[in-house]
Scaffold this motif. Structure first.
Motif, PDB file in Angstrom:
ATOM      1  N   VAL A 192       1.142  -0.892   0.061  1.00 31.94           N
ATOM      2  CA  VAL A 192       0.153  -0.065   0.085  1.00 31.94           C
ATOM      3  C   VAL A 192       0.869   0.820  -0.413  1.00 31.94           C
ATOM      4  CG1 VAL A 192      -1.664   1.076   1.090  1.00 31.94           C
ATOM      5  CG2 VAL A 192      -1.223  -0.952   0.996  1.00 31.94           C
ATOM      6  N   PHE A 193       1.996   1.091   0.709  1.00 28.54           N
ATOM      7  CA  PHE A 193       2.890   1.934   1.012  1.00 28.54           C
ATOM      8  C   PHE A 193       3.943   2.007   1.365  1.00 28.54           C
ATOM      9  CE2 PHE A 193       4.765   5.586   2.591  1.00 28.54           C
ATOM     10  CZ  PHE A 193       5.449   6.541   1.473  1.00 28.54           C
ATOM     11  N   ARG A 194       5.195   2.165   1.293  1.00 29.15           N
ATOM     12  CA  ARG A 194       6.357   1.934   1.431  1.00 29.15           C
ATOM     13  C   ARG A 194       7.918   2.628   1.729  1.00 29.15           C
ATOM     14  NH1 ARG A 194       8.455  -2.691  -1.324  1.00 29.15           N
ATOM     15  NH2 ARG A 194       8.118  -1.131  -2.696  1.00 29.15           N
ATOM     16  N   GLY A 195       8.193   2.971   2.733  1.00 29.94           N
ATOM     17  CA  GLY A 195       9.502   3.408   2.987  1.00 29.94           C
ATOM     18  C   GLY A 195       9.247   5.227   3.879  1.00 29.94           C
ATOM     19  N   ALA A 196       9.646   5.786   4.262  1.00 31.98           N
ATOM     20  CA  ALA A 196       9.451   7.132   4.672  1.00 31.98           C
ATOM     21  C   ALA A 196       8.225   7.893   3.778  1.00 31.98           C
ATOM     22  CB  ALA A 196      10.513   8.682   4.744  1.00 31.98           C
ATOM     23  N   PRO A 197       7.213   8.538   5.485  1.00 30.32           N
ATOM     24  CA  PRO A 197       7.730   8.552   6.421  1.00 30.32           C
ATOM     25  C   PRO A 197       7.974   7.687   7.432  1.00 30.32           C
ATOM     26  CG  PRO A 197       5.685  10.091   6.099  1.00 30.32           C
ATOM     27  CD  PRO A 197       6.041   9.387   5.245  1.00 30.32           C
ATOM     28  N   LEU A 198       7.061   6.576   7.514  1.00 28.40           N
ATOM     29  CA  LEU A 198       7.598   5.336   8.157  1.00 28.40           C
ATOM     30  C   LEU A 198       8.616   5.027   8.932  1.00 28.40           C
ATOM     31  CD1 LEU A 198       4.635   3.183   6.081  1.00 28.40           C
ATOM     32  CD2 LEU A 198       4.163   4.746   8.348  1.00 28.40           C
ATOM     33  N   VAL A 199       8.866   4.970   9.933  1.00 27.61           N
ATOM     34  CA  VAL A 199      10.196   4.452  10.677  1.00 27.61           C
ATOM     35  C   VAL A 199       9.315   2.575  11.109  1.00 27.61           C
ATOM     36  CG1 VAL A 199      11.791   4.524  12.649  1.00 27.61           C
ATOM     37  CG2 VAL A 199      10.775   6.780  11.400  1.00 27.61           C
ATOM     38  N   ASP A 200       8.345   2.856  12.414  1.00 25.05           N
ATOM     39  CA  ASP A 200       8.431   1.588  13.037  1.00 25.05           C
ATOM     40  C   ASP A 200       6.639   1.845  12.538  1.00 25.05           C
ATOM     41  OD1 ASP A 200       8.205  -0.377  14.028  1.00 25.05           O
ATOM     42  OD2 ASP A 200       8.300   0.508  15.999  1.00 25.05           O
ATOM     43  N   PRO A 201       6.052   1.504  12.044  1.00 27.48           N
ATOM     44  CA  PRO A 201       4.263   1.537  12.065  1.00 27.48           C
ATOM     45  C   PRO A 201       4.101  -0.252  12.452  1.00 27.48           C
ATOM     46  CG  PRO A 201       5.049   0.442  10.062  1.00 27.48           C
ATOM     47  CD  PRO A 201       6.493   0.772  10.445  1.00 27.48           C
ATOM     48  N   SER A 202       2.756   0.776  12.630  1.00 27.49           N
ATOM     49  CA  SER A 202       2.193  -0.431  14.116  1.00 27.49           C
ATOM     50  C   SER A 202       0.990  -0.479  13.956  1.00 27.49           C
ATOM     51  CB  SER A 202       2.082   0.149  15.300  1.00 27.49           C
ATOM     52  OG  SER A 202       2.072  -0.985  16.185  1.00 27.49           O
ATOM     53  N   GLY A 203      -0.066  -0.341  14.389  1.00 29.08           N
ATOM     54  CA  GLY A 203      -1.555   0.071  14.812  1.00 29.08           C
ATOM     55  C   GLY A 203      -2.593   0.420  13.380  1.00 29.08           C
ATOM     56  N   ILE A 204      -3.468   0.137  13.088  1.00 26.15           N
ATOM     57  CA  ILE A 204      -4.556   1.198  11.678  1.00 26.15           C
ATOM     58  C   ILE A 204      -5.492   0.865  11.392  1.00 26.15           C
ATOM     59  CG2 ILE A 204      -5.112   0.023   9.109  1.00 26.15           C
ATOM     60  CD1 ILE A 204      -2.138  -1.570   8.503  1.00 26.15           C
ATOM     61  N   ALA A 205      -5.914   1.825  11.275  1.00 31.14           N
ATOM     62  CA  ALA A 205      -7.283   2.049  10.933  1.00 31.14           C
ATOM     63  C   ALA A 205      -7.246   2.529   9.483  1.00 31.14           C
ATOM     64  CB  ALA A 205      -7.537   3.336  12.197  1.00 31.14           C
ATOM     65  N   LEU A 206      -8.500   2.208   9.342  1.00 25.25           N
ATOM     66  CA  LEU A 206      -8.950   2.560   7.408  1.00 25.25           C
ATOM     67  C   LEU A 206     -10.402   3.778   7.441  1.00 25.25           C
ATOM     68  CD1 LEU A 206      -9.267  -0.890   6.782  1.00 25.25           C
ATOM     69  CD2 LEU A 206      -7.496   0.744   6.234  1.00 25.25           C
ATOM     70  N   PHE A 207     -10.313   4.588   7.046  1.00 25.82           N
ATOM     71  CA  PHE A 207     -10.842   4.719   6.828  1.00 25.82           C
ATOM     72  C   PHE A 207     -12.549   4.351   5.663  1.00 25.82           C
ATOM     73  CE2 PHE A 207      -8.534   8.997   7.645  1.00 25.82           C
ATOM     74  CZ  PHE A 207      -9.438   9.116   8.208  1.00 25.82           C
ATOM     75  N   ALA A 208     -13.467   4.458   5.212  1.00 25.35           N
ATOM     76  CA  ALA A 208     -14.582   4.025   4.553  1.00 25.35           C
ATOM     77  C   ALA A 208     -13.972   4.125   3.405  1.00 25.35           C
ATOM     78  CB  ALA A 208     -16.160   4.595   4.728  1.00 25.35           C
ATOM     79  N   ASP A 209     -13.460   5.432   2.714  1.00 24.29           N
ATOM     80  CA  ASP A 209     -13.247   5.519   1.544  1.00 24.29           C
ATOM     81  C   ASP A 209     -11.606   4.763   1.205  1.00 24.29           C
ATOM     82  OD1 ASP A 209     -11.508   7.765   2.196  1.00 24.29           O
ATOM     83  OD2 ASP A 209     -12.274   9.435   2.105  1.00 24.29           O
ATOM     84  N   GLY A 210     -11.262   4.331   1.844  1.00 26.36           N
ATOM     85  CA  GLY A 210     -10.073   4.008   1.855  1.00 26.36           C
ATOM     86  C   GLY A 210      -8.584   4.467   2.117  1.00 26.36           C
ATOM     87  N   ARG A 211      -8.552   5.629   2.194  1.00 29.15           N
ATOM     88  CA  ARG A 211      -7.238   6.181   2.824  1.00 29.15           C
ATOM     89  C   ARG A 211      -6.693   5.416   4.612  1.00 29.15           C
ATOM     90  NH1 ARG A 211      -9.029  11.595   5.062  1.00 29.15           N
ATOM     91  NH2 ARG A 211     -11.907  10.689   5.244  1.00 29.15           N
ATOM     92  N   VAL A 212      -5.811   5.259   4.682  1.00 31.17           N
ATOM     93  CA  VAL A 212      -5.231   4.403   5.833  1.00 31.17           C
ATOM     94  C   VAL A 212      -4.580   5.272   7.004  1.00 31.17           C
ATOM     95  CG1 VAL A 212      -3.754   2.781   6.102  1.00 31.17           C
ATOM     96  CG2 VAL A 212      -4.823   2.810   4.125  1.00 31.17           C
ATOM     97  N   LEU A 213      -4.461   4.841   8.134  1.00 33.81           N
ATOM     98  CA  LEU A 213      -4.332   5.827   9.034  1.00 33.81           C
ATOM     99  C   LEU A 213      -4.000   4.181   9.748  1.00 33.81           C
ATOM    100  CD1 LEU A 213      -6.962   8.087  10.311  1.00 33.81           C
ATOM    101  CD2 LEU A 213      -4.678   8.972   9.325  1.00 33.81           C
TER     102      LEU A 213
END
Length: 175
Positions: A32-53
């Motif tokens: 879905v996405f790889r690289g900066a700004p991620l350093v140590d990704p953990s929990g995920i929440a999803l919006f109904a429209d497909g955006r990812v937190l």
């Protein structure tokens, strides 16, 4: 699990070693996405429209200019292949848990206060630049033990874990 029936997860790409968010559908894993700004990704929440937190426990480790953050952790928004820091101003435990309210107006984060006390943070999704609102209670007597957070399907009932409270306790939070 997203509305697209894909299972989203965070981790490290085994081929590149880069942190990222991935999706599993059947036996196929896609990035879905790889690289900066991620350093140590953990929990995920999803919006109904497909955006990812995705919560990141270590944004201060160099993926972004630390002066742009108010705190050591953050939440990154991934939208159509692009990523940016969505919210900061807190620290998290590991694994960091996040969840959206059913109406997607509030993001709830399992975190740690400035003194490392267990804290839950509320972020206004419409105005994520505003400081996260800390929620403290009896569990805040414990430090460095804030962990996962999940929302029940279809309702604003959440569970949040403190790894130290009474040897490990799961709390129920109702909105």
């Amino acid at each position: 699990l997203g509305a697209d029936d894909r299972l989203y997860f965070s981790g490290v790409d085994p081929a590149s070693g880069a942190p990222g968010v991935f999706a599993l559908q059947g036996d196929a894993v896609t990035t879905v996405f790889r690289g900066a700004p991620l350093v140590d990704p953990s929990g995920i929440a999803l919006f109904a429209d497909g955006r990812v937190l995705v919560a990141d426990t270590c944004l201060f480790d160099g993926a972004v200019d630390p002066s742009a953050l108010d705190g050591e952790a953050g939440v990154v928004l991934i939208d159509r292949g692009a990523a940016r820091v969505f919210a900061s101003g807190f620290a998290t435990g590991f694994p960091a848990g996040i969840a959206l309210t059913v109406d997607e107006s509030t993001l709830i984060i399992s975190g740690q206060g400035p003194d490392r006390s267990d804290t839950v943070y509320l972020v206004n999704v419409v105005h994520p630049e505003q400081a996260p609102a800390p929620v403290t209670a009896a569990f805040s007597a414990y430090q460095d033990s804030s962990a996962g957070l999940k929302r029940a399907h279809g309702e604003n009932t959440f569970i949040w874990a403190s790894l130290s409270a009474n040897g490990g306790t799961v709390f129920k939070i109702r909105n």
